[in-house]
Enzyme design. Structure first.
Site, mmCIF file in Angstrom:
data_model
loop_
_atom_site.group_PDB
_atom_site.id
_atom_site.type_symbol
_atom_site.label_atom_id
_atom_site.label_comp_id
_atom_site.label_asym_id
_atom_site.label_seq_id
_atom_site.Cartn_x
_atom_site.Cartn_y
_atom_site.Cartn_z
ATOM 1 N NE ARG A 166 -25.165 -6.194 17.779
ATOM 2 C CZ ARG A 166 -26.043 -7.002 16.892
ATOM 3 N NH1 ARG A 166 -27.268 -6.777 16.732
ATOM 4 N NH2 ARG A 166 -25.622 -8.240 16.580
ATOM 5 C CE LYS A 204 -22.873 -13.233 -2.155
ATOM 6 N NZ LYS A 204 -22.723 -14.444 -1.692
ATOM 7 N N GLY A 243 -17.181 -13.383 -1.871
ATOM 8 C CA GLY A 243 -15.974 -13.167 -1.099
ATOM 9 C C GLY A 243 -14.665 -13.156 -1.505
ATOM 10 N N GLY A 262 -16.758 -16.702 4.614
ATOM 11 C CA GLY A 262 -15.789 -17.165 5.488
ATOM 12 C C GLY A 262 -15.051 -16.029 6.022
ATOM 13 C CD GLU A 293 -25.425 -13.008 3.970
ATOM 14 O OE1 GLU A 293 -25.495 -11.918 4.493
ATOM 15 O OE2 GLU A 293 -24.252 -13.523 3.414
ATOM 16 C CB ALA A 319 -0.983 0.021 1.359
ATOM 17 N N GLY A 379 -20.323 -20.045 9.552
ATOM 18 C CA GLY A 379 -20.374 -18.774 9.456
ATOM 19 C C GLY A 379 -20.441 -18.362 7.908
ATOM 20 C CD GLU A 418 -13.156 -8.064 -5.886
ATOM 21 O OE1 GLU A 418 -12.450 -7.190 -6.391
ATOM 22 O OE2 GLU A 418 -14.049 -8.683 -6.143
HETATM 23 P P1 NDP Z 1 -21.764 -10.764 11.796
HETATM 24 O O1 NDP Z 1 -23.170 -11.038 12.409
HETATM 25 O O2 NDP Z 1 -20.616 -12.036 12.135
HETATM 26 O O3 NDP Z 1 -21.106 -9.530 12.269
HETATM 27 C C1 NDP Z 1 -21.801 -8.383 12.409
HETATM 28 C C2 NDP Z 1 -20.933 -7.241 13.363
HETATM 29 O O4 NDP Z 1 -21.600 -6.018 13.365
HETATM 30 C C3 NDP Z 1 -20.796 -7.882 14.886
HETATM 31 O O5 NDP Z 1 -19.570 -7.558 15.310
HETATM 32 C C4 NDP Z 1 -22.023 -6.853 15.530
HETATM 33 O O6 NDP Z 1 -21.493 -6.743 16.802
HETATM 34 C C5 NDP Z 1 -21.894 -5.718 14.813
HETATM 35 N N1 NDP Z 1 -23.122 -4.860 14.870
HETATM 36 C C6 NDP Z 1 -24.244 -5.312 14.278
HETATM 37 N N2 NDP Z 1 -25.121 -4.213 14.667
HETATM 38 C C7 NDP Z 1 -24.642 -3.327 15.028
HETATM 39 C C8 NDP Z 1 -24.705 -1.921 15.498
HETATM 40 N N3 NDP Z 1 -26.037 -1.570 15.761
HETATM 41 N N4 NDP Z 1 -23.782 -1.000 16.158
HETATM 42 C C9 NDP Z 1 -22.684 -1.539 16.154
HETATM 43 N N5 NDP Z 1 -22.157 -2.826 15.825
HETATM 44 C C10 NDP Z 1 -23.144 -3.518 15.296
HETATM 45 O O7 NDP Z 1 -21.845 -10.502 10.333
HETATM 46 P P2 NDP Z 1 -20.488 -10.984 9.230
HETATM 47 O O8 NDP Z 1 -19.247 -10.637 9.485
HETATM 48 O O9 NDP Z 1 -21.126 -12.198 8.489
HETATM 49 O O10 NDP Z 1 -21.279 -10.025 7.939
HETATM 50 C C11 NDP Z 1 -20.763 -8.763 7.771
HETATM 51 C C12 NDP Z 1 -21.242 -8.166 6.273
HETATM 52 O O11 NDP Z 1 -20.342 -9.010 5.554
HETATM 53 C C13 NDP Z 1 -22.785 -8.456 6.039
HETATM 54 O O12 NDP Z 1 -23.099 -7.469 4.859
HETATM 55 C C14 NDP Z 1 -22.658 -9.911 5.228
HETATM 56 O O13 NDP Z 1 -23.510 -9.914 3.993
HETATM 57 C C15 NDP Z 1 -21.123 -9.542 4.401
HETATM 58 N N6 NDP Z 1 -20.358 -10.730 3.952
HETATM 59 C C16 NDP Z 1 -20.352 -11.958 5.072
HETATM 60 C C17 NDP Z 1 -19.773 -12.803 4.354
HETATM 61 C C18 NDP Z 1 -19.596 -14.041 5.423
HETATM 62 O O14 NDP Z 1 -18.809 -15.049 4.949
HETATM 63 N N7 NDP Z 1 -20.002 -13.931 6.516
HETATM 64 C C19 NDP Z 1 -19.100 -13.039 3.097
HETATM 65 C C20 NDP Z 1 -19.403 -11.881 2.256
HETATM 66 C C21 NDP Z 1 -19.970 -10.760 2.700
HETATM 67 P P3 NDP Z 1 -21.407 -7.443 18.161
HETATM 68 O O15 NDP Z 1 -20.395 -8.693 17.634
HETATM 69 O O16 NDP Z 1 -21.156 -6.792 19.271
HETATM 70 O O17 NDP Z 1 -22.970 -8.205 17.854
HETATM 71 N N1 HSE Z 2 -24.238 -16.198 2.927
HETATM 72 C C1 HSE Z 2 -23.032 -15.823 1.791
HETATM 73 C C2 HSE Z 2 -23.038 -17.231 1.044
HETATM 74 C C3 HSE Z 2 -21.976 -15.258 2.487
HETATM 75 O O1 HSE Z 2 -23.285 -18.213 1.593
HETATM 76 O O2 HSE Z 2 -22.375 -17.323 0.014
HETATM 77 C C4 HSE Z 2 -20.992 -14.759 1.198
HETATM 78 O O3 HSE Z 2 -21.562 -13.603 0.725
#
Ligand code: NDP
Ligand code: HSE
Length: 435
Positions: free
Chosen positions: A45, A205, A134, A302, A190, A33, A187, A129
């Protein structure tokens, strides 16, 4: 040089992965970078839990707006999910003049036009991206790597959860609910798993890929969406016998009349590359007029695979910070004033092949009437099998058709279902040869 300050919203699966990858590869990432990328503030939260993971050097709070409005933050990384609060946070970050990185496909599929317009007006970047497939760098591939091409179509397995479910059901005979629970534990799923199962996540997507492939606005509300919840185990087995596998595909195709934008289960030939994408893996095939077909394969969900894309975006944004906004890669690949208004075609106008299965009375004249209904709709039969059922006077018919217009197929199905000797509804699954 001073480090780039990142405000991380969310420390769940992807946020946690992003933190780990940035920490583990800090030196390598800084070499790429040109500056150190430092997570200086985090919003979650459960503040106590996050503090344990992050240690004393990172400020943690429960109000994500505090992070977004912090003048010391250069890049906001939105990993909270959902499309209500996330929309407000991203728009506020843009209004504050901050660049944004997000993995949130639901947000961009629904509010992308508004968000990209706001970002262009403010001269900031919104990188996404991780939102599609993913860890596979498919956005960069289509937007930049294939930029010389007129893209003809994009077809892919872009939901790991449903691919995992279909693979495990087929290969291990496991029931749907058991496999879904496993995907949630790993994990992949959704927060609301109906998004995965009903094809909504894949449509989010696909909508984004269609925009960058064809230079059209983001139009999630025009996508045709059908998930895997109504698939019968019997069709998965029958498909296998016929030399096909059933996959949940996202397909977007340029046709002279408009653009197809559809997510649904489809039979794909067992020998094809996509049929052999198993488990939670994703794969996207892109056909460009110059390059031909290219295939992108990898982990579509993941912790660290998704973090890989989030961090790549962070590096991109860091590198481009000093470039003037007009010289940056456009958010949706095409210049905002060069977007096309080519319509998205309704599903009735889609052209593809079909698998049709239904049961009939095993008596003379039945096949003749059924094939007449198909022929009258201009539907040509590729192959057909008849198999016995538990009842001696009932048989099951399975037709594989050549390409036909969906409207004609629907009309033929209605006629077939109205025939007095047809005993069941017609199960209809689309087929894609991906040639
Ligand atoms: P998680 O539910 O694992 O994590 C969500 C995080 O957001 C937690 O740390 C939670 O806090 C925090 N959070 C939620 N609401 C609030 C709030 N009101 N204020 C502050 N913090 C908040 O979600 P993922 O990591 O799985 O997904 C995140 C994004 O990535 C989503 O948009 C998803 O669609 C996308 N995504 C996910 C993939 C996956 O493999 N999981 C792959 C590709 C995209 P706390 O931990 O304290 O509850
Ligand atoms: N829930 C999504 C999946 C996570 O199963 O592919 C990645 O976007």
């Amino acid at each position: 040089m001073e480090s780039i300050k990142v405000g991380l919203l969310g420390l769940g699966v992807v946020g946690g992965g992003t933190w780990k990858v940035l920490a583990r590869n800090a030196r390598e990432i800084a070499r790429r970078a040109g500056r150190h990328i430092e997570v200086s503030r985090v919003a979650v939260r459960d503040v106590a839990k996050a503090r344990k993971l992050l240690g004393p050097d990172v400020a943690v709070c429960a109000d994500p707006f505090e992070v977004v409005r912090d003048p010391s933050i250069n890049i906001v990384v939105e990993l909270i999910g959902g499309d209500m609060l996330a929309r407000e946070l991203v728009l506020e970050a843009i209004a504050q003049g901050k660049h944004v990185v997000t993995a949130n496909k639901a947000l961009l599929a629904k509010h992308g036009n508004e968000i990209f317009a706001a970002a262009s007006a403010r001269g900031v970047m919104v990188a996404f991206e991780a939102a599609v497939a993913g860890g596979i760098p498919i956005i960069k591939a289509i937007r930049e790597g294939l930029t010389a091409n007129r893209i003809e179509w994009v077809a892919g397995i872009i939901n790991g959860t449903t691919n995992f479910i279909l693979s495990e059901m087929r290969s291990r005979g496991l029931p749907f609910a058991t496999v879904l629970a496993e995907a949630q534990r790993l994990g992949y799923a959704e927060a609301d798993p109906t998004f995965d199962i009903e094809g909504i996540d894949a449509a989010h997507k696909l909508t984004l890929m269609a925009s960058i492939a064809f230079g059209i606005p983001v139009q999630f509300d025009r996508a045709y969406i059908e998930g895997i919840s109504k698939l019968a185990a019997e069709d998965i087995k029958l498909a296998e016998r016929l030399g096909y596998r059933i996959k949940l595909l996202g397909i977007t195709k340029r046709r002279p009349e408009g653009i197809e934008l559809r997510v649904h289960p489809a039979l794909v030939p067992t020998r094809s590359l996509l049929a052999n994408v198993e488990g939670a893996m994703n794969a996207v095939l892109v056909r460009g007029d110059a390059v031909g077909q290219t295939l992108y394969y990898g982990k579509g969900a993941g912790e660290e695979p998704t973090a890989s894309s989030v961090v790549a975006d962070l590096v991109d944004v860091t590198r481009l910070l000093t470039a003037d906004p007009e010289s940056r890669v456009p958010h949706l690949a095409f210049q905002p004033d060069a977007m096309d208004d080519t319509p998205i075609l309704p599903i009735d106008d889609v052209v593809t092949s079909y698998y049709l299965r239904f049961s009939v009375a095993d008596q003379p004249g039945v096949l003749a009437d059924v094939t007449r209904a198909l022929a009258n709709g201009g539907i040509s039969i590729g192959s057909m099998i008849q198999q016995p059922t538990d009842s001696a006077d009932t048989a099951e018919l399975i037709f594989l058709t050549h390409e036909a217009v969906e409207r004609n197929v629907n009309e033929a199905i209605a006629k077939i279902e109205a025939l007095p000797f047809v005993h069941s509804r017609v199960t209809r699954i689309r087929m894609e040869n991906l040639a």
